[in-house]
Design a protein around this motif. Structure first.
Motif, PDB file in Angstrom:
ATOM      1  N   LEU A 182      -5.608  13.391  -7.136  1.00 50.22           N
ATOM      2  CA  LEU A 182      -4.510  12.431  -6.392  1.00 50.22           C
ATOM      3  C   LEU A 182      -3.379  12.304  -7.546  1.00 50.22           C
ATOM      4  O   LEU A 182      -2.149  12.347  -7.064  1.00 50.22           O
ATOM      5  CB  LEU A 182      -5.177  11.180  -5.815  1.00 50.22           C
ATOM      6  N   LYS A 218       3.575   8.016   7.742  1.00 49.52           N
ATOM      7  CA  LYS A 218       3.196   9.400   8.074  1.00 49.52           C
ATOM      8  C   LYS A 218       1.994   9.799   8.281  1.00 49.52           C
ATOM      9  O   LYS A 218       1.436  10.583   8.503  1.00 49.52           O
ATOM     10  CB  LYS A 218       3.986  10.286   6.883  1.00 49.52           C
ATOM     11  N   LYS A 219       1.106   8.650   8.145  1.00 47.83           N
ATOM     12  CA  LYS A 219      -0.376   8.725   8.579  1.00 47.83           C
ATOM     13  C   LYS A 219      -0.930   9.696   7.499  1.00 47.83           C
ATOM     14  O   LYS A 219      -2.210  10.130   7.875  1.00 47.83           O
ATOM     15  CB  LYS A 219      -0.569   9.238  10.057  1.00 47.83           C
ATOM     16  N   ILE A 220      -0.633   9.649   6.292  1.00 47.16           N
ATOM     17  CA  ILE A 220      -1.305  10.362   5.242  1.00 47.16           C
ATOM     18  C   ILE A 220      -2.510   9.629   4.871  1.00 47.16           C
ATOM     19  O   ILE A 220      -3.634  10.089   4.785  1.00 47.16           O
ATOM     20  CB  ILE A 220      -0.374  10.630   4.258  1.00 47.16           C
ATOM     21  N   ARG A 268      -4.241   7.522   6.844  1.00 48.87           N
ATOM     22  CA  ARG A 268      -5.226   7.764   7.711  1.00 48.87           C
ATOM     23  C   ARG A 268      -5.921   9.175   7.756  1.00 48.87           C
ATOM     24  O   ARG A 268      -7.046   9.198   7.787  1.00 48.87           O
ATOM     25  CB  ARG A 268      -4.592   8.002   9.320  1.00 48.87           C
ATOM     26  N   ARG A 269      -5.173  10.095   7.246  1.00 46.79           N
ATOM     27  CA  ARG A 269      -5.656  11.577   7.068  1.00 46.79           C
ATOM     28  C   ARG A 269      -6.844  11.364   5.858  1.00 46.79           C
ATOM     29  O   ARG A 269      -7.951  11.957   5.887  1.00 46.79           O
ATOM     30  CB  ARG A 269      -4.649  12.508   6.699  1.00 46.79           C
ATOM     31  N   PHE A 270      -6.295  10.678   4.663  1.00 52.25           N
ATOM     32  CA  PHE A 270      -7.238  10.551   3.799  1.00 52.25           C
ATOM     33  C   PHE A 270      -8.602   9.822   4.210  1.00 52.25           C
ATOM     34  O   PHE A 270      -9.600  10.013   3.869  1.00 52.25           O
ATOM     35  CB  PHE A 270      -6.806   9.733   2.633  1.00 52.25           C
ATOM     36  N   ALA A 271      -8.291   8.889   5.138  1.00 52.08           N
ATOM     37  CA  ALA A 271      -9.575   7.969   5.538  1.00 52.08           C
ATOM     38  C   ALA A 271     -10.570   8.686   6.404  1.00 52.08           C
ATOM     39  O   ALA A 271     -11.885   8.497   6.492  1.00 52.08           O
ATOM     40  CB  ALA A 271      -8.836   7.016   6.655  1.00 52.08           C
ATOM     41  N   VAL A 272     -10.241   9.990   6.881  1.00 49.23           N
ATOM     42  CA  VAL A 272     -11.313  10.497   7.428  1.00 49.23           C
ATOM     43  C   VAL A 272     -12.012  11.683   6.605  1.00 49.23           C
ATOM     44  O   VAL A 272     -12.870  12.660   6.937  1.00 49.23           O
ATOM     45  CB  VAL A 272     -11.059  11.421   8.622  1.00 49.23           C
ATOM     46  N   THR A 273     -11.589  11.527   5.324  1.00 51.75           N
ATOM     47  CA  THR A 273     -12.294  12.574   4.261  1.00 51.75           C
ATOM     48  C   THR A 273     -13.246  11.381   3.396  1.00 51.75           C
ATOM     49  O   THR A 273     -12.944  10.132   3.319  1.00 51.75           O
ATOM     50  CB  THR A 273     -11.208  13.261   3.198  1.00 51.75           C
ATOM     51  N   PRO A 274     -14.055  12.154   2.491  1.00 52.15           N
ATOM     52  CA  PRO A 274     -14.869  11.234   1.682  1.00 52.15           C
ATOM     53  C   PRO A 274     -13.964  10.401   0.516  1.00 52.15           C
ATOM     54  O   PRO A 274     -14.751   9.638  -0.206  1.00 52.15           O
ATOM     55  CB  PRO A 274     -15.888  12.206   0.974  1.00 52.15           C
ATOM     56  N   VAL A 275     -12.780  10.665   0.331  1.00 51.30           N
ATOM     57  CA  VAL A 275     -12.075  10.232  -0.509  1.00 51.30           C
ATOM     58  C   VAL A 275     -11.780   8.430  -0.212  1.00 51.30           C
ATOM     59  O   VAL A 275     -11.659   8.180   0.810  1.00 51.30           O
ATOM     60  CB  VAL A 275     -10.620  10.631  -0.808  1.00 51.30           C
ATOM     61  N   GLU A 289      -3.287   0.953   8.076  1.00 50.84           N
ATOM     62  CA  GLU A 289      -2.720   1.639   9.162  1.00 50.84           C
ATOM     63  C   GLU A 289      -1.508   1.053   9.607  1.00 50.84           C
ATOM     64  O   GLU A 289      -1.440  -0.249   9.618  1.00 50.84           O
ATOM     65  CB  GLU A 289      -3.761   1.651  10.204  1.00 50.84           C
ATOM     66  N   LEU A 295     -12.827   6.546  12.396  1.00 50.55           N
ATOM     67  CA  LEU A 295     -11.529   5.843  11.922  1.00 50.55           C
ATOM     68  C   LEU A 295     -11.275   4.456  12.533  1.00 50.55           C
ATOM     69  O   LEU A 295     -10.624   3.735  12.073  1.00 50.55           O
ATOM     70  CB  LEU A 295     -10.441   6.650  12.344  1.00 50.55           C
ATOM     71  N   GLN A 345     -20.011   7.549   5.290  1.00 52.88           N
ATOM     72  CA  GLN A 345     -19.932   8.563   4.342  1.00 52.88           C
ATOM     73  C   GLN A 345     -20.629   9.810   4.338  1.00 52.88           C
ATOM     74  O   GLN A 345     -20.005  10.909   3.957  1.00 52.88           O
ATOM     75  CB  GLN A 345     -20.418   7.912   2.873  1.00 52.88           C
ATOM     76  N   LYS A 355     -18.590  11.866   7.039  1.00 51.94           N
ATOM     77  CA  LYS A 355     -17.195  12.560   6.713  1.00 51.94           C
ATOM     78  C   LYS A 355     -17.420  13.802   5.931  1.00 51.94           C
ATOM     79  O   LYS A 355     -16.672  14.625   5.965  1.00 51.94           O
ATOM     80  CB  LYS A 355     -16.703  11.246   5.452  1.00 51.94           C
ATOM     81  N   LEU A 361      -5.590  15.069  12.693  1.00 50.79           N
ATOM     82  CA  LEU A 361      -5.344  14.015  13.538  1.00 50.79           C
ATOM     83  C   LEU A 361      -3.977  14.314  14.422  1.00 50.79           C
ATOM     84  O   LEU A 361      -3.256  14.905  13.933  1.00 50.79           O
ATOM     85  CB  LEU A 361      -4.917  12.730  12.511  1.00 50.79           C
ATOM     86  N   SER A 421       1.369  13.661   9.326  1.00 47.26           N
ATOM     87  CA  SER A 421       2.109  14.548   8.617  1.00 47.26           C
ATOM     88  C   SER A 421       1.618  15.048   7.249  1.00 47.26           C
ATOM     89  O   SER A 421       0.333  14.487   6.805  1.00 47.26           O
ATOM     90  CB  SER A 421       3.548  13.951   8.119  1.00 47.26           C
ATOM     91  N   LEU A 456      -6.078  19.957  -3.315  1.00 43.87           N
ATOM     92  CA  LEU A 456      -6.255  18.594  -3.129  1.00 43.87           C
ATOM     93  C   LEU A 456      -7.324  18.059  -2.278  1.00 43.87           C
ATOM     94  O   LEU A 456      -8.167  17.340  -2.634  1.00 43.87           O
ATOM     95  CB  LEU A 456      -4.894  17.775  -2.980  1.00 43.87           C
ATOM     96  N   PHE A 457      -7.335  18.370  -0.891  1.00 43.12           N
ATOM     97  CA  PHE A 457      -8.129  17.893  -0.068  1.00 43.12           C
ATOM     98  C   PHE A 457      -9.520  18.475  -0.285  1.00 43.12           C
ATOM     99  O   PHE A 457     -10.651  17.837  -0.061  1.00 43.12           O
ATOM    100  CB  PHE A 457      -7.668  18.290   1.366  1.00 43.12           C
ATOM    101  N   PHE A 480     -11.850  16.539  -2.347  1.00 42.30           N
ATOM    102  CA  PHE A 480     -12.691  15.368  -2.019  1.00 42.30           C
ATOM    103  C   PHE A 480     -13.983  15.713  -1.713  1.00 42.30           C
ATOM    104  O   PHE A 480     -14.847  14.490  -1.219  1.00 42.30           O
ATOM    105  CB  PHE A 480     -11.859  14.905  -0.691  1.00 42.30           C
ATOM    106  N   TYR A 481     -14.480  16.856  -1.317  1.00 39.76           N
ATOM    107  CA  TYR A 481     -15.900  17.167  -0.771  1.00 39.76           C
ATOM    108  C   TYR A 481     -16.567  17.803  -1.734  1.00 39.76           C
ATOM    109  O   TYR A 481     -16.377  18.452  -2.711  1.00 39.76           O
ATOM    110  CB  TYR A 481     -15.504  18.289   0.308  1.00 39.76           C
TER     111      TYR A 481
END
Lengths: 359, 305
Positions: free
Chosen positions: A7, A195-197, A199-206, A359, B52, B72, B75, B82, B86, B99-100, B103-104
């Motif tokens: 990150l 920009k809800k980024i 939120r997008r992170f929130a659905v990943t394990p980060v 959010e 969420l 966890q 996920k 979503l 953006s 990057l994404f 995370f996994y």
């Protein structure tokens, strides 16, 4: 840890592509320094303050003194040698011209010296003064004797030991830049949220803690770079020295950055969208910019406003920075400033954690 | 095997009952669609399953894991696109995928992913310079970086032109071919009809009907649809209901829609009436009912964009 570093790496990559951010956070403070420096340098050339020490009054010294005093850009100050040299070191004078006690005797031996001491930051002043002295002594030399140059001008550069205005100002602008960088971190956070980024992170394990640590590390890297560039500019252009311990100075800078970052998070929590971030930042930063002694010493502020100044965090950051950069103070000497900043940091953190909206 | 299990799910915002006691199962390997107008509760539902949003009550399980308790773990196994989220503007396609991916624990091959999503040529392009369709393909690629078992797509084709929409349908079908389960929301009838194995029609937080598109049509429509397009506006009166053998009808601007099991009789009678009113028609179509007709019948309104 890997997630945080990735990150952080992404943040740094983004920054290198964001010319506007680089301009505002690095170039802007530099321009401040250059412009304010010019104002002070301009002071220098419109009325150069030159000290004159005559330890051996005589018609000759009087004649030379008069011819120096006639130079319109000079404002002559007289006094004892010790006093005037002290003022030179304080940056209150640009140069000091000294006629030694044995000037007349030496002149008779045809090896008299006029000493001019000047601050290396005021090269121009020194040059003007030196050529003026040369012009004055030339007449005497020609008038008195056929032997070459019974009077010589000896010039020595004296590093000002104590704070000049520009030293004082650079430390203040450094404090201001730290504040701006910290508070404006809110804009990036609000953008991430709007920009809800996030939120997008929130659905990943980060996890959120990864995101926050990466953001803080990123801002610290950015802030330390900015501070260093600023100090180097001050050094190169106006010979601004760091008198104190460099590590202690960077410690103060990091504490200041953390404190204002935490406040930036509060602003990000208060701002509903990207449009209101900047006005909100100004609400926080403007009073501090003018009251916390960035451009004018706090002592000059009216009495009734002093209690306000006493609670503003930037007052303490500026104080600590100046103590270390300008006056070579120890950690012990700035313990009060450090304590108040630490309290601000903790209080801001608690408020930020409570208020922050993901959010 | 059921991959997603939702039972009696409730969620309210203030006075608004956004999700009002819905239940459904999504089976392994199927594309399941939540179809409904804006505000029907589709996004709330999908976001509760993604973890969420908290639910008020009900059961939400994903691969037999309670989503609220094992978030966890959940996920790691899901991929999410979503609605209206953006990108980080100043990263390239490859950088944001990397990057994404970081995370996994379990990661898909980024190069293959870009190839599958037709993004290889754009690997070094900043995300802000992508077209709408490319951005959406990137959003789906981001949902696949962990090679997930279940993929959630919230209005994946909204705002795209028809060509980009069709190309995205291909992408979504290719996800299914990789044995992944897809839950998507949409308010496009055609999209639901051609893409989904099963559909739940939602309105006002409730599921009105749930089945395969063909079964929905067969169940709700034995009748044929007659559409007559006139050259001028026709009054929105119930006069058409007076025509014998008409099950139901709608007059909408220049378009008259009639549902009947006796198309020939109804058509000739309608044209007779129209001639008496001196209305001239541009076009006459007789067709089998579509999902849109089912939706119209169930909710009483068309979905408008």
């Amino acid at each position: 840890m890997n997630k945080t570093l990735k990150l952080l790496q992404a943040n740094l990559l983004e920054l290198t592509r964001n010319r506007a951010a680089i301009f505002w956070t690095i170039m802007f403070p530099i321009m401040f320094i250059l412009i304010f420096g010019l104002i002070y340098t301009n002071n220098d050339t419109s009325k150069l303050k030159v000290g004159l020490v005559v330890n051996d009054p005589s018609p000759v010294t009087q004649q030379i003194s008069d011819s120096v005093a006639k130079i319109p850009v000079f404002e002559i100050k007289s006094g004892t040698q010790a006093d005037l040299e002290d003022q030179l070191k304080n940056g209150k004078l640009s140069a000091v011209i000294i006629f030694g006690q044995t000037f007349s005797q030496d002149l008779a031996k045809q090896k008299a010296e006029i000493i001019i001491k000047y601050d290396p930051g005021s090269q121009t002043t020194a040059q003007i003064a030196i050529s003026a002295l040369h012009a004055a002594t030339e007449q005497i030399n020609q008038g008195i004797t056929q032997v070459k140059q019974p009077v010589t001008v000896v010039s020595t550069s004296v590093q000002a030991q104590k704070t000049r205005q520009i030293d004082w100002l650079v430390a203040g602008i450094l404090g201001m830049s730290i504040m701006q960088l910290g508070l404006f971190s809110s804009a990036a956070l609000v953008t991430l949220r709007e920009k809800k980024i996030l939120r997008r992170f929130a659905v990943t394990p980060v996890s959120r803690i990864h995101i926050v640590i990466a953001q803080v590390l990123f801002r610290l890297c950015f802030g330390l770079t900015q501070s260093t560039v600023l100090l180097i500019t001050g050094r190169l252009v106006y010979h601004v020295q760091i008198d104190g311990n460099i590590l202690l100075m960077y410690g103060v800078i990091i504490l200041g950055l953390m404190m204002f970052l935490a406040m930036g998070y509060i602003i990000a929590s208060l701002a509903k969208n990207e449009e209101v971030v900047e006005p909100l930042v100004q609400v926080f930063s403007m009073p501090m910019m003018f009251l916390s002694g960035v451009f004018f010493p706090i002592d000059l502020m009216p009495k009734f406003i002093q209690p306000v100044i006493k609670i503003l965090p930037l007052s303490y950051l500026n104080n600590a920075l100046r103590a270390v950069i300008n006056n070579n103070q120890s950690l012990y000497a700035i313990r009060m400033d450090i304590t108040v900043m630490a309290i601000w940091l903790v209080v801001s953190l608690v408020v930020a954690v409570r208020l922050f909206k993901w959010e | 095997m059921s991959v997603i299990k939702v039972q009696d799910l409730h969620k309210h915002y203030g006075d608004l009952q956004a999700v009002d006691g819905i239940s459904f199962d999504v089976n392994e390997g199927e594309i399941f669609g939540l179809l409904g107008p804006n505000g029907a509760g589709k996004t709330t539902t999908i976001e509760i399953i993604e973890g969420l949003r908290p639910k008020d009550n009900g059961v939400v399980e994903l691969l037999n894991l309670d989503v609220a308790k094992k978030l966890q773990d959940v996920k790691e196994t899901i991929g999410v696109q979503l609605q209206a989220s953006s990108m980080i503007d100043l990263l390239t396609v490859r950088e944001i995928l990397n990057l994404f991916s970081s995370f996994y624990k379990h990661r898909a091959d980024i190069n293959k992913l870009m190839h599958d999503m037709n993004l290889t040529e754009k690997a070094k392009t900043l995300t802000k310079e992508l077209s709408g369709g490319q951005k959406q393909r990137l959003a789906i690629a981001l949902a696949l970086v962990n090679d997930p078992l279940v993929v959630f797509l919230d209005e994946p084709t909204t705002g795209l032109d028809p060509q980009a929409r069709r190309s995205l349908w291909e992408v979504i079908r290719s996800i299914q071919k990789q044995k992944k389960t897809v839950l998507l929301t949409t308010h496009y009838m055609e999209e639901a009809e051609v893409l989904c194995d099963r559909i739940a029609i939602m309105d006002h937080g409730k599921i009105l009907a749930m089945d395969t598109p063909q079964n929905l049509i067969n169940t709700y429509f034995k009748e044929k649809t007659i559409e007559i397009e006139f050259t001028e506006q026709i009054p929105q009166l119930d006069w058409c209901k007076q025509i014998p053998k008409v099950e139901s009808c709608h007059a909408d601007g220049q378009l008259l829609t009639l549902y009947t099991t006796h198309s020939q009789t109804v058509l000739s009678k309608t044209l007779e009436l129209a001639a008496a009113e001196k209305w001239t028609f541009k076009d006459v179509r007789i067709r089998s009912a579509t999902l849109e007709d089912v939706f119209l019948k169930l909710t009483g309104s068309r979905i408008r964009e």
